[in-house]
Design an enzyme around this catalytic site. Structure first.
Site, PDB file in Angstrom:
ATOM      1  N   HIS A  54       1.093  -1.363   0.713  1.00 49.40           N
ATOM      2  CA  HIS A  54      -0.472   0.100  -0.169  1.00 49.40           C
ATOM      3  C   HIS A  54       0.737   1.093  -0.309  1.00 49.40           C
ATOM      4  O   HIS A  54       0.727   2.146  -1.071  1.00 49.40           O
ATOM      5  CB  HIS A  54      -1.071   0.166   1.347  1.00 49.40           C
ATOM      6  CG  HIS A  54      -2.221  -0.724   1.069  1.00 49.40           C
ATOM      7  ND1 HIS A  54      -2.946  -1.362   1.980  1.00 49.40           N
ATOM      8  CD2 HIS A  54      -2.675  -1.755  -0.157  1.00 49.40           C
ATOM      9  CE1 HIS A  54      -3.862  -1.692   2.288  1.00 49.40           C
ATOM     10  NE2 HIS A  54      -3.588  -2.043   0.336  1.00 49.40           N
ATOM     11  N   TYR A  59      -9.980   3.827   2.602  1.00 49.09           N
ATOM     12  CA  TYR A  59     -10.408   2.534   3.400  1.00 49.09           C
ATOM     13  C   TYR A  59     -12.324   2.763   4.349  1.00 49.09           C
ATOM     14  O   TYR A  59     -12.163   1.586   4.320  1.00 49.09           O
ATOM     15  CB  TYR A  59      -9.607   2.700   5.061  1.00 49.09           C
ATOM     16  CG  TYR A  59      -8.194   1.687   4.305  1.00 49.09           C
ATOM     17  CD1 TYR A  59      -7.994  -0.011   5.015  1.00 49.09           C
ATOM     18  CD2 TYR A  59      -7.081   2.326   4.578  1.00 49.09           C
ATOM     19  CE1 TYR A  59      -6.788  -0.337   4.692  1.00 49.09           C
ATOM     20  CE2 TYR A  59      -6.046   2.069   4.561  1.00 49.09           C
ATOM     21  CZ  TYR A  59      -5.660   0.832   5.129  1.00 49.09           C
ATOM     22  OH  TYR A  59      -4.365  -0.210   5.197  1.00 49.09           O
ATOM     23  N   GLU A  95       0.752   1.657   7.844  1.00 47.44           N
ATOM     24  CA  GLU A  95       1.730   3.045   6.909  1.00 47.44           C
ATOM     25  C   GLU A  95       1.992   3.642   7.293  1.00 47.44           C
ATOM     26  O   GLU A  95       2.591   4.080   6.016  1.00 47.44           O
ATOM     27  CB  GLU A  95      -0.292   2.399   5.942  1.00 47.44           C
ATOM     28  CG  GLU A  95       0.353   1.028   4.987  1.00 47.44           C
ATOM     29  CD  GLU A  95      -1.475   0.664   4.454  1.00 47.44           C
ATOM     30  OE1 GLU A  95      -2.208   1.748   4.291  1.00 47.44           O
ATOM     31  OE2 GLU A  95      -2.220  -0.432   4.095  1.00 47.44           O
ATOM     32  N   GLN A 149       5.998  -2.733  -9.727  1.00 48.51           N
ATOM     33  CA  GLN A 149       6.191  -2.848  -8.765  1.00 48.51           C
ATOM     34  C   GLN A 149       7.669  -3.902  -9.122  1.00 48.51           C
ATOM     35  O   GLN A 149       7.560  -4.659  -9.545  1.00 48.51           O
ATOM     36  CB  GLN A 149       6.289  -3.789  -7.451  1.00 48.51           C
ATOM     37  CG  GLN A 149       5.444  -2.945  -6.298  1.00 48.51           C
ATOM     38  CD  GLN A 149       3.505  -3.206  -6.777  1.00 48.51           C
ATOM     39  OE1 GLN A 149       3.582  -4.484  -7.640  1.00 48.51           O
ATOM     40  NE2 GLN A 149       3.386  -2.234  -6.796  1.00 48.51           N
ATOM     41  N   TYR A 150       8.966  -3.672  -9.029  1.00 48.31           N
ATOM     42  CA  TYR A 150      10.336  -3.537  -9.089  1.00 48.31           C
ATOM     43  C   TYR A 150      11.292  -3.622  -8.493  1.00 48.31           C
ATOM     44  O   TYR A 150      11.314  -2.870  -7.700  1.00 48.31           O
ATOM     45  CB  TYR A 150      10.679  -3.005 -10.502  1.00 48.31           C
ATOM     46  CG  TYR A 150       9.737  -2.951 -12.114  1.00 48.31           C
ATOM     47  CD1 TYR A 150       9.268  -3.927 -12.825  1.00 48.31           C
ATOM     48  CD2 TYR A 150       8.870  -1.733 -12.363  1.00 48.31           C
ATOM     49  CE1 TYR A 150       9.326  -3.723 -13.665  1.00 48.31           C
ATOM     50  CE2 TYR A 150       7.727  -2.127 -13.041  1.00 48.31           C
ATOM     51  CZ  TYR A 150       7.507  -3.105 -14.060  1.00 48.31           C
ATOM     52  OH  TYR A 150       6.558  -3.421 -14.682  1.00 48.31           O
ATOM     53  N   GLY A 210      13.644 -17.315 -12.378  1.00 50.70           N
ATOM     54  CA  GLY A 210      13.510 -16.362 -13.186  1.00 50.70           C
ATOM     55  C   GLY A 210      13.608 -15.108 -12.698  1.00 50.70           C
ATOM     56  O   GLY A 210      14.512 -14.887 -12.419  1.00 50.70           O
ATOM     57  N   GLY A 250      12.226 -13.898 -10.700  1.00 54.52           N
ATOM     58  CA  GLY A 250      12.730 -13.826  -8.615  1.00 54.52           C
ATOM     59  C   GLY A 250      13.926 -13.153  -8.587  1.00 54.52           C
ATOM     60  O   GLY A 250      14.217 -13.345  -7.382  1.00 54.52           O
ATOM     61  N   PRO A 292      15.612  -9.481  -6.684  1.00 54.64           N
ATOM     62  CA  PRO A 292      15.850  -9.472  -4.862  1.00 54.64           C
ATOM     63  C   PRO A 292      16.782 -10.032  -4.489  1.00 54.64           C
ATOM     64  O   PRO A 292      18.006  -9.084  -4.288  1.00 54.64           O
ATOM     65  CB  PRO A 292      14.687  -9.695  -4.335  1.00 54.64           C
ATOM     66  CG  PRO A 292      14.195 -10.694  -5.385  1.00 54.64           C
ATOM     67  CD  PRO A 292      14.428  -9.972  -6.303  1.00 54.64           C
ATOM     68  N   PHE A 341       5.847 -11.110  -6.871  1.00 56.90           N
ATOM     69  CA  PHE A 341       5.719 -10.271  -7.077  1.00 56.90           C
ATOM     70  C   PHE A 341       4.154  -9.536  -7.942  1.00 56.90           C
ATOM     71  O   PHE A 341       3.620 -11.099  -8.676  1.00 56.90           O
ATOM     72  CB  PHE A 341       6.900 -10.301  -8.598  1.00 56.90           C
ATOM     73  CG  PHE A 341       7.774 -10.328  -8.566  1.00 56.90           C
ATOM     74  CD1 PHE A 341       8.285  -9.690  -7.013  1.00 56.90           C
ATOM     75  CD2 PHE A 341       8.921 -10.731  -9.118  1.00 56.90           C
ATOM     76  CE1 PHE A 341      10.068  -9.367  -7.215  1.00 56.90           C
ATOM     77  CE2 PHE A 341      10.251 -10.435  -9.686  1.00 56.90           C
ATOM     78  CZ  PHE A 341      10.389  -9.552  -8.341  1.00 56.90           C
ATOM     79  N   GLY A 342       3.444  -8.644  -7.613  1.00 58.40           N
ATOM     80  CA  GLY A 342       1.903  -9.050  -8.402  1.00 58.40           C
ATOM     81  C   GLY A 342       1.317  -9.200  -7.152  1.00 58.40           C
ATOM     82  O   GLY A 342       1.807  -9.763  -5.344  1.00 58.40           O
TER      83      GLY A 342
END
Length: 393
Positions: A88, A98, A140, A207-208, A273, A275, A278, A384-385
């Protein structure tokens, strides 16, 4: 903690709610995004909407939170909540959203369950929702404060300084700030969100992982996701095909809770792959700090031509005095041929395991680690995702 009355109602209705969660969340997203299309512009990924991954992740998180509250009423499921909170924060989710989610989620519950959605049932699940939402809002807020942000200012312009081809479908983009602010600090293993304006004018984010750094510069690695069982990746395809040095893209503050741990205990870095990204960052940090930790790097891929950061990983491992690398390729060219098999791998005693890759791969390899005696609490993973594994790992 849940009140005794609500806990009893949630326990008795959880099977019914769980049975209808897919229908509830599908109705929720269709209604909410139909009346608030602005939420699809930069916040919700429509590829994940089309594939159903977003609603399955939401359903899993709500059910997982409720189950955790029933099993351990005096404890918060912080692992589950932390994963959601970091995602988030990377997208700039704010507290007022929210309230919007609550309105449409409970409208979907009432519409789906009909007469079964009695005032008692709705009140009990309302308590579950606000316990979960309150915990996330607090997490958050803390993450935003630590980054000096409010949630409405996570996006900054960054310029593409360099573009490097890793494989035919994978490129690394080196970025530098497009404004005068300092580059934010981050932890090895974290990711950023990249927001792109699509050809139809809608902004989409993905996201990357941060895979490298040099002073103010930061590097991400992007794999073009081709259409298959799911739609092609909109953001990844646009970045891969069109991002060139000199271009400006919008990038969020770093986030993510699967990061390189402190200490001197052994590490096992496992990937398949893309992955690997990181893990590449963690290896860079270990080299940067001249670490003498025992590090075992395990990677699986289709073949050497599709293995991103292959040479870089070898150099990094060779730079660490107590590190070793083993590679599995489905074709020839690696240390092993076929799927990753840990039966003959010497797993260091007391090792902490970090995994990233497709969910079927991680489920299988996690099971192998468990059978080899690695405690579940020492096995961490990044997805991822949308995290379809929430509450199950």
């Amino acid at each position: 903690m849940l009140s005794a009355e609500s806990a009893a109602t949630v326990r008795s209705t959880l099977p019914v709610i769980a049975e209808h969660l897919d229908t509830i969340t599908a109705h929720f997203y269709d209604t909410m995004l139909g009346e608030h299309p602005e939420l699809l512009d930069g916040l919700f990924n429509r590829g994940n909407q089309a594939s159903g991954e977003q609603r399955r992740a939401l359903a899993g998180s709500v059910a997982g939170f409720a189950e955790a509250m029933l099993e351990n009423p005096d404890e918060r499921p912080d692992t589950l909540l932390s994963r959601i909170a970091h995602k988030h924060v990377s997208l700039g989710v704010t507290e007022d959203q929210y309230v919007i989610v609550h309105k449409y989620l409970f409208g979907a519950i009432a519409d789906t369950l009909g007469d079964a959605a009695t005032p008692e049932v709705v009140a009990a699940w309302d308590e579950v929702y606000w316990l979960m939402a309150g915990s996330l809002i607090a997490m958050e807020a803390r993450l935003y404060a630590e980054s000096g942000l409010t949630g409405r200012d996570v996006w900054r312009p960054w310029k593409v300084a360099e573009r490097t081809e890793q494989t035919p479908d994978t490129v690394s983009l080196t970025l530098e700030p497009g404004d005068e602010d300092q580059a934010p600090d981050f932890q090895a293993g974290q990711y950023v969100s990249v927001q792109m304006r699509m050809p139809d004018g809608v902004h989409q984010a993905r996201q990357y992982s941060l895979t490298g750094w040099d002073g103010k510069r930061r590097r991400i690695t992007v794999k073009r996701l081709r259409a298959g069982e799911n739609p092609a990746g909109e953001v990844s395809t646009l970045l891969h095909d069109s991002a060139l040095p000199g271009d400006t893209i919008m990038v969020s503050a770093p986030a993510g809770d699967v990061t390189l741990p402190e200490g001197d205990h052994p590490l096992v870095l496992v990937s398949a792959g893309i992955g690997c990204t990181p893990m590449v960052a963690m290896l860079h940090r270990l080299v940067e700090t001249e670490s003498e930790r025992q590090v075992l790097v395990l990677h699986a891929d289709h073949g050497p031509e599709e293995h991103a950061h292959r040479d870089e990983t070898t150099v990094l491992v060779d730079s660490l005095p107590e590190a070793s690398l083993q590679i599995w390729y489905e074709s020839k060219g690696g240390d092993h041929e076929g799927q990753m098999d840990l039966s003959e791998v010497n797993i260091p005693e007391g090792a902490e395991v970090y995994m990233c890759g497709p969910l079927p791969f991680m489920r299988e390899v996690r099971g192998q680690f468990l059978r080899r005696g690695v405690p579940a609490r020492f096995i961490h993973y990044e997805v991822f995702g949308p995290d379809l594994w929430l509450g199950a790992a």
